[in-house]
Design a protein around this motif. Structure first.
Motif: not given
Lengths: 164, 139
Positions: A12-16, A42-48, A139-145
């Motif tokens: 799902d992440m890759n498709r999006l 580990p949350n660098f992208v979402s933080e920035v 959100q998908i990334e969070q679920q994946r983690m």
């Protein structure tokens, strides 16, 4: 079952992401950002990106306030806001937003208020779209983690040694 | 890496937090010891306090707080900051990053002592170029 979920979430992440790249919403700079994410941050992208959203909303409000004033349209102040939005958008790979900023700046350089208004509406639209899609991605990334963090002992392991 | 195994050091000067966070992380990934400040005044303050850096990476379009009215190009504050640093005897590499492509301001910046400038965003290719230059200087 959990194994399948993890794969599905990754798909799902890759498709999006593929859709967003294909649409030109994101460019390779976003990959650069992802490459900087590691165990120490580990949350660098979402933080920035969340800082980017917070600041961009202020800049968009400022731009609207500057344009609303028909009498004293301060194009120089507008350029300052636009340069900042362009710089931060390009740093996170928000390609379409950056391109609208370029068009907006061109209109502002010609003191073209109707052109600026149209560009601002487009900017606000692109911003909303980007924000929704990146929130979906995070959100998908969070679920994946979360899914990856849950561990089940393998069937042959003794019940008293679940970590083996 | 410098000769003798010491790391190169960098100062990021940018009024935008997104860019400060990103550039700091990118430079650290290439093992540069990096400090970040928000504007030219804070950069000058660090140098006055005795800090030294191998490279300064500056945003070209920062407005100056309480500064003079904007005039001419948008990067007047960077011209002033660069001149001030050079006048202090700062001889390290100073690079500018800009939101626009080729502008008339570039010649003025180079005259002020800027080594070179690039269009945003900073990326690994640009950092490698900077590191190559630093390695040449230190050898």
């Amino acid at each position: 079952m959990l194994g399948l979920s993890l794969d599905q979430l990754r798909t799902d992440m890759n498709r999006l992401l593929a859709i967003l790249f294909h649409q030109g919403v994101l460019d390779e700079q976003f990959l650069q950002l992802q490459q900087l994410q590691d165990e120490s941050s580990p949350n660098f992208v979402s933080e920035v990106v969340n800082i980017y959203f917070h600041e961009s909303e202020k800049l968009l409000r400022n731009l609207r306030a500057l344009l609303v004033d028909r009498e004293l349209c301060d194009y120089k102040k507008m350029e300052i806001q636009l340069n900042q939005l362009m710089g931060s958008s390009s740093s996170i790979g928000a390609q379409r937003l950056r391109n609208v900023c370029i068009a907006f700046r061109a209109a502002s350089n010609h003191n073209n208020r109707p052109g600026c208004l149209r560009a601002l509406e487009l900017l606000e639209y692109e911003y909303c779209y980007l924000k929704n899609k990146l929130h979906e991605l995070f959100q998908i990334e969070q679920q994946r983690m979360l899914a990856a963090a849950v561990r089940y002992p393998a069937p042959h392991q003794h019940l008293n040694n679940p970590q083996a | 890496m410098k000769k003798g195994g010491r790391k190169f050091s960098a100062l990021v000067v940018d009024d935008d937090q997104v860019i400060r966070n990103f550039e700091e992380k990118l430079l650290a990934r290439f093992e540069l010891e990096t400090k970040v400040v928000k504007n030219g005044e804070e950069a000058l303050k660090l140098f006055r306090e005795g800090y030294t850096f191998d490279v300064v990476v500056m945003d070209m379009e920062m407005p100056v707080k309480n500064g003079p009215e904007w005039y001419g190009g948008t990067c007047r504050p960077l011209v002033q900051a660069t001149r001030a640093l050079r006048a202090m005897g700062v001889d390290c590499m100073i690079v500018g990053v800009t939101s626009r492509g080729d502008g008339p301001e570039k010649a003025e910046l180079e005259a002020a002592g800027l080594n070179c400038c690039w269009e945003k965003p900073l990326n690994d290719k640009i950092v490698r170029t900077i590191l190559d230059e630093l390695a040449k200087k230190s050898s």
